[in-house]
Design an enzyme around this catalytic site. Structure first.
Site: not given
Ligand code: NI
Length: 178
Positions: A49, A54, A97-98, A139-140, A143
């Site tokens: 995701g 991000q 998480c990226l 999670h997304e 963000h």
């Molecule tokens: Ni993340």
């Protein structure tokens, strides 16, 4: 398509509330290119995701790879998502998480959710998701509200570097980021 630079924890864009995208703007080539680039970026970095903040874009859009039931997955873009929990079962499981590279932690999430959003054609979409897909969507969506998974953890005791996660905690052998 292009691979975009991923913002890391500490960049203010990750703490801002993202703005909705007007339905009439979704077909704009700039928005379509952003979606394509985010999908390419997510695959490049082995994510499941990726939310627009991000990649330094403060708009309510994310891409995610969701399980479709038959052991395969589908990558979709969700715009202006709204989540409603279904039932009240909360499950605690690992997330990465990226924007927080090489770290894992256990996060409680609703096991099942309903999502209302717009798709990349600007059409209304409603879906239900359970388990891992529901976790990715929550999670997304966080963000888009400037929330990182650390904020959702009940305790920081499970924070783990990826090497130690692989050595001591993984069962599935997965190392995907959101
Ligand atoms: Ni993340």
């Amino acid at each position: 398509m292009s691979i975009l630079k991923v913002s890391r924890m500490g960049h203010p864009v990750l703490r801002e509330k993202a703005k909705p995208i007007d339905r009439g703007d979704i077909k704009n080539p700039l928005v379509q290119k952003l979606i394509d680039d985010m999908m390419e970026t997510m695959v490049e970095y082995h994510g499941v995701g990726l939310a627009a903040p991000q990649v330094h874009e403060g708009v309510r859009l994310f891409v995610a790879s969701l399980e479709t039931g038959d052991d395969s997955s589908e990558t979709i873009a969700l715009i202006n998502p709204e989540i409603t929990p279904v039932g009240n079962e909360i499950v605690e499981d690992w997330e990465g998480c990226l924007s927080i590279p090489d770290i894992r932690g256990q996060v409680p999430r609703a096991n099942e959710i309903r999502v209302r959003a717009l798709d990349r054609k600007g059409e209304r979409l409603e879906l239900r998701a359970k388990g891992f897909s529901a976790r990715v969507i929550q999670h997304e969506t966080d963000h888009l509200d400037g929330v990182l998974f650390f904020d959702r953890m009940r305790t920081l005791e499970t924070l783990t570097y990826l090497d130690e996660y692989s050595r001591y905690w993984t069962k599935r052998g997965d190392d995907e980021d959101e």
